[in-house]
Design a protein around this motif. Structure first.
Motif, PDB file in Angstrom:
ATOM      1  N   PHE A  98      45.877  26.875  45.514  1.00 53.68           N
ATOM      2  CA  PHE A  98      45.032  27.106  44.344  1.00 53.68           C
ATOM      3  C   PHE A  98      44.043  28.246  44.614  1.00 53.68           C
ATOM      4  O   PHE A  98      43.833  29.104  43.758  1.00 53.68           O
ATOM      5  CB  PHE A  98      44.287  25.837  43.941  1.00 53.68           C
ATOM      6  CG  PHE A  98      43.433  26.017  42.731  1.00 53.68           C
ATOM      7  CD1 PHE A  98      43.999  26.030  41.457  1.00 53.68           C
ATOM      8  CD2 PHE A  98      42.065  26.209  42.851  1.00 53.68           C
ATOM      9  CE1 PHE A  98      43.214  26.213  40.331  1.00 53.68           C
ATOM     10  CE2 PHE A  98      41.271  26.392  41.733  1.00 53.68           C
ATOM     11  CZ  PHE A  98      41.855  26.397  40.467  1.00 53.68           C
ATOM     12  N   LYS A  99      43.452  28.255  45.793  1.00 53.91           N
ATOM     13  CA  LYS A  99      42.515  29.335  46.135  1.00 53.91           C
ATOM     14  C   LYS A  99      43.231  30.690  46.171  1.00 53.91           C
ATOM     15  O   LYS A  99      42.683  31.687  45.707  1.00 53.91           O
ATOM     16  CB  LYS A  99      41.837  29.044  47.476  1.00 53.91           C
ATOM     17  CG  LYS A  99      40.783  27.965  47.377  1.00 53.91           C
ATOM     18  CD  LYS A  99      40.121  27.711  48.722  1.00 53.91           C
ATOM     19  CE  LYS A  99      39.048  26.652  48.596  1.00 53.91           C
ATOM     20  NZ  LYS A  99      38.410  26.353  49.876  1.00 53.91           N
ATOM     21  N   ASP A 100      44.461  30.715  46.710  1.00 59.43           N
ATOM     22  CA  ASP A 100      45.242  31.959  46.707  1.00 59.43           C
ATOM     23  C   ASP A 100      45.511  32.427  45.284  1.00 59.43           C
ATOM     24  O   ASP A 100      45.371  33.613  44.968  1.00 59.43           O
ATOM     25  CB  ASP A 100      46.572  31.767  47.437  1.00 59.43           C
ATOM     26  CG  ASP A 100      46.415  31.616  48.943  1.00 59.43           C
ATOM     27  OD1 ASP A 100      45.331  31.957  49.465  1.00 59.43           O
ATOM     28  OD2 ASP A 100      47.390  31.163  49.586  1.00 59.43           O
ATOM     29  N   LEU A 101      45.895  31.494  44.416  1.00 60.65           N
ATOM     30  CA  LEU A 101      46.155  31.829  43.018  1.00 60.65           C
ATOM     31  C   LEU A 101      44.891  32.358  42.348  1.00 60.65           C
ATOM     32  O   LEU A 101      44.931  33.355  41.617  1.00 60.65           O
ATOM     33  CB  LEU A 101      46.679  30.607  42.269  1.00 60.65           C
ATOM     34  CG  LEU A 101      46.932  30.782  40.775  1.00 60.65           C
ATOM     35  CD1 LEU A 101      48.004  31.845  40.531  1.00 60.65           C
ATOM     36  CD2 LEU A 101      47.340  29.447  40.157  1.00 60.65           C
ATOM     37  N   GLN A 102      43.763  31.730  42.634  1.00 61.00           N
ATOM     38  CA  GLN A 102      42.487  32.166  42.058  1.00 61.00           C
ATOM     39  C   GLN A 102      42.153  33.591  42.495  1.00 61.00           C
ATOM     40  O   GLN A 102      41.748  34.426  41.675  1.00 61.00           O
ATOM     41  CB  GLN A 102      41.373  31.199  42.481  1.00 61.00           C
ATOM     42  CG  GLN A 102      40.027  31.519  41.878  1.00 61.00           C
ATOM     43  CD  GLN A 102      38.951  30.555  42.369  1.00 61.00           C
ATOM     44  OE1 GLN A 102      39.008  30.048  43.487  1.00 61.00           O
ATOM     45  NE2 GLN A 102      37.973  30.311  41.516  1.00 61.00           N
ATOM     46  N   LEU A 103      42.331  33.897  43.770  1.00 54.06           N
ATOM     47  CA  LEU A 103      42.059  35.249  44.269  1.00 54.06           C
ATOM     48  C   LEU A 103      42.976  36.277  43.618  1.00 54.06           C
ATOM     49  O   LEU A 103      42.534  37.375  43.259  1.00 54.06           O
ATOM     50  CB  LEU A 103      42.200  35.295  45.791  1.00 54.06           C
ATOM     51  CG  LEU A 103      41.108  34.583  46.583  1.00 54.06           C
ATOM     52  CD1 LEU A 103      41.462  34.552  48.074  1.00 54.06           C
ATOM     53  CD2 LEU A 103      39.761  35.253  46.368  1.00 54.06           C
ATOM     54  N   GLU A 104      44.254  35.919  43.468  1.00 53.90           N
ATOM     55  CA  GLU A 104      45.193  36.842  42.828  1.00 53.90           C
ATOM     56  C   GLU A 104      44.828  37.085  41.367  1.00 53.90           C
ATOM     57  O   GLU A 104      44.906  38.216  40.873  1.00 53.90           O
ATOM     58  CB  GLU A 104      46.621  36.308  42.944  1.00 53.90           C
ATOM     59  CG  GLU A 104      47.171  36.402  44.359  1.00 53.90           C
ATOM     60  CD  GLU A 104      48.582  35.877  44.476  1.00 53.90           C
ATOM     61  OE1 GLU A 104      49.356  36.019  43.508  1.00 53.90           O
ATOM     62  OE2 GLU A 104      48.915  35.332  45.533  1.00 53.90           O
ATOM     63  N   MET A 105      44.411  36.043  40.671  1.00 57.89           N
ATOM     64  CA  MET A 105      44.021  36.198  39.272  1.00 57.89           C
ATOM     65  C   MET A 105      42.765  37.057  39.138  1.00 57.89           C
ATOM     66  O   MET A 105      42.671  37.894  38.236  1.00 57.89           O
ATOM     67  CB  MET A 105      43.815  34.822  38.627  1.00 57.89           C
ATOM     68  CG  MET A 105      45.119  34.064  38.449  1.00 57.89           C
ATOM     69  SD  MET A 105      44.897  32.373  37.890  1.00 57.89           S
ATOM     70  CE  MET A 105      44.190  32.618  36.283  1.00 57.89           C
ATOM     71  N   MET A 106      41.833  36.873  40.058  1.00 61.59           N
ATOM     72  CA  MET A 106      40.615  37.684  40.027  1.00 61.59           C
ATOM     73  C   MET A 106      40.939  39.144  40.309  1.00 61.59           C
ATOM     74  O   MET A 106      40.378  40.046  39.683  1.00 61.59           O
ATOM     75  CB  MET A 106      39.585  37.127  41.022  1.00 61.59           C
ATOM     76  CG  MET A 106      39.004  35.806  40.556  1.00 61.59           C
ATOM     77  SD  MET A 106      37.995  34.931  41.794  1.00 61.59           S
ATOM     78  CE  MET A 106      36.849  36.141  42.305  1.00 61.59           C
ATOM     79  N   ALA A 107      41.859  39.395  41.239  1.00 64.27           N
ATOM     80  CA  ALA A 107      42.268  40.766  41.543  1.00 64.27           C
ATOM     81  C   ALA A 107      42.951  41.398  40.339  1.00 64.27           C
ATOM     82  O   ALA A 107      42.687  42.572  40.017  1.00 64.27           O
ATOM     83  CB  ALA A 107      43.198  40.784  42.762  1.00 64.27           C
ATOM     84  N   LEU A 108      43.789  40.640  39.646  1.00 65.81           N
ATOM     85  CA  LEU A 108      44.435  41.165  38.436  1.00 65.81           C
ATOM     86  C   LEU A 108      43.414  41.438  37.333  1.00 65.81           C
ATOM     87  O   LEU A 108      43.516  42.444  36.630  1.00 65.81           O
ATOM     88  CB  LEU A 108      45.487  40.172  37.932  1.00 65.81           C
ATOM     89  CG  LEU A 108      46.785  40.123  38.710  1.00 65.81           C
ATOM     90  CD1 LEU A 108      47.674  38.982  38.201  1.00 65.81           C
ATOM     91  CD2 LEU A 108      47.526  41.437  38.613  1.00 65.81           C
ATOM     92  N   ALA A 109      42.439  40.584  37.202  1.00 70.96           N
ATOM     93  CA  ALA A 109      41.386  40.776  36.206  1.00 70.96           C
ATOM     94  C   ALA A 109      40.598  42.048  36.509  1.00 70.96           C
ATOM     95  O   ALA A 109      40.257  42.806  35.594  1.00 70.96           O
ATOM     96  CB  ALA A 109      40.464  39.574  36.145  1.00 70.96           C
ATOM     97  N   ASN A 110      40.333  42.297  37.793  1.00 67.79           N
ATOM     98  CA  ASN A 110      39.620  43.509  38.180  1.00 67.79           C
ATOM     99  C   ASN A 110      40.435  44.763  37.900  1.00 67.79           C
ATOM    100  O   ASN A 110      39.890  45.792  37.498  1.00 67.79           O
ATOM    101  CB  ASN A 110      39.212  43.453  39.660  1.00 67.79           C
ATOM    102  CG  ASN A 110      38.095  42.470  39.923  1.00 67.79           C
ATOM    103  OD1 ASN A 110      37.335  42.128  39.012  1.00 67.79           O
ATOM    104  ND2 ASN A 110      37.992  41.994  41.146  1.00 67.79           N
ATOM    105  N   LEU A 111      41.745  44.694  38.107  1.00 68.20           N
ATOM    106  CA  LEU A 111      42.621  45.827  37.807  1.00 68.20           C
ATOM    107  C   LEU A 111      42.641  46.095  36.300  1.00 68.20           C
ATOM    108  O   LEU A 111      42.644  47.246  35.875  1.00 68.20           O
ATOM    109  CB  LEU A 111      44.052  45.537  38.290  1.00 68.20           C
ATOM    110  CG  LEU A 111      44.298  45.688  39.770  1.00 68.20           C
ATOM    111  CD1 LEU A 111      45.731  45.258  40.117  1.00 68.20           C
ATOM    112  CD2 LEU A 111      44.072  47.114  40.244  1.00 68.20           C
ATOM    113  N   SER A 112      42.659  45.047  35.511  1.00 70.56           N
ATOM    114  CA  SER A 112      42.700  45.197  34.050  1.00 70.56           C
ATOM    115  C   SER A 112      41.438  45.811  33.503  1.00 70.56           C
ATOM    116  O   SER A 112      41.471  46.558  32.524  1.00 70.56           O
ATOM    117  CB  SER A 112      42.914  43.835  33.389  1.00 70.56           C
ATOM    118  OG  SER A 112      44.143  43.292  33.769  1.00 70.56           O
ATOM    119  N   SER A 113      40.303  45.500  34.130  1.00 70.19           N
ATOM    120  CA  SER A 113      39.021  46.010  33.624  1.00 70.19           C
ATOM    121  C   SER A 113      38.710  47.425  34.138  1.00 70.19           C
ATOM    122  O   SER A 113      37.763  48.030  33.714  1.00 70.19           O
ATOM    123  CB  SER A 113      37.890  45.054  33.958  1.00 70.19           C
ATOM    124  OG  SER A 113      37.738  44.963  35.374  1.00 70.19           O
TER     125      SER A 113
END
Length: 133
Positions: A117-132
């Protein structure tokens, strides 16, 4: 702790699964011991699926600490078990000797853990940062 010739590892377990396993252990203990005494050549295999697999895993680990069950080579074969113990306990030789867990494909119930879950959370945050960006 020493458990016969094995070291019993202590760690963390899912509290709900543990409470259920402790309840079953107390309710079923006398009857299962009597059945084993009446059938001297028998071993003991506990099984479960999904939620029942999590409880079966912990029940087996609780009973495997007791000589009466260890002498009968107690083990569990569980299917699609959710994560019910910490990584230290799951990788311990004691656990691996007593538990066989069967998981098919990418079953999310069996694969989801705090670490995943923590790995998934980090990946989602990284994708969110790329999108912004």
């Amino acid at each position: 702790k020493e458990g016969g010739s094995e070291i019993i590892v202590e760690g963390f377990a899912h509290s709900g699964f543990l409470k259920s396993a402790q309840y079953l252990a107390s309710v079923l203990h006398a009857e299962v011991v009597e059945a084993l005494r009446a059938n001297p050549g028998y071993g003991l295999v506990i099984t479960g699926h999904s939620l029942g697999a999590g409880v079966a895993t912990l029940l087996t680990l609780l009973w495997a600490r007791m000589p009466v069950f260890r002498a009968r080579n107690i083990r569990a074969v569980v299917f699609a078990a959710p994560c019910s113990v910490c990584a230290q306990v799951s990788q311990a030789p004691f656990t691996m000797r007593h538990i066989t867990s069967v998981v098919t494909g990418d079953d999310i119930v069996s694969r989801l853990s705090l670490a995943s879950f923590k790995d998934l959370q980090l990946e989602m945050m990284a994708l969110a940062n790329l999108s912004s960006s």
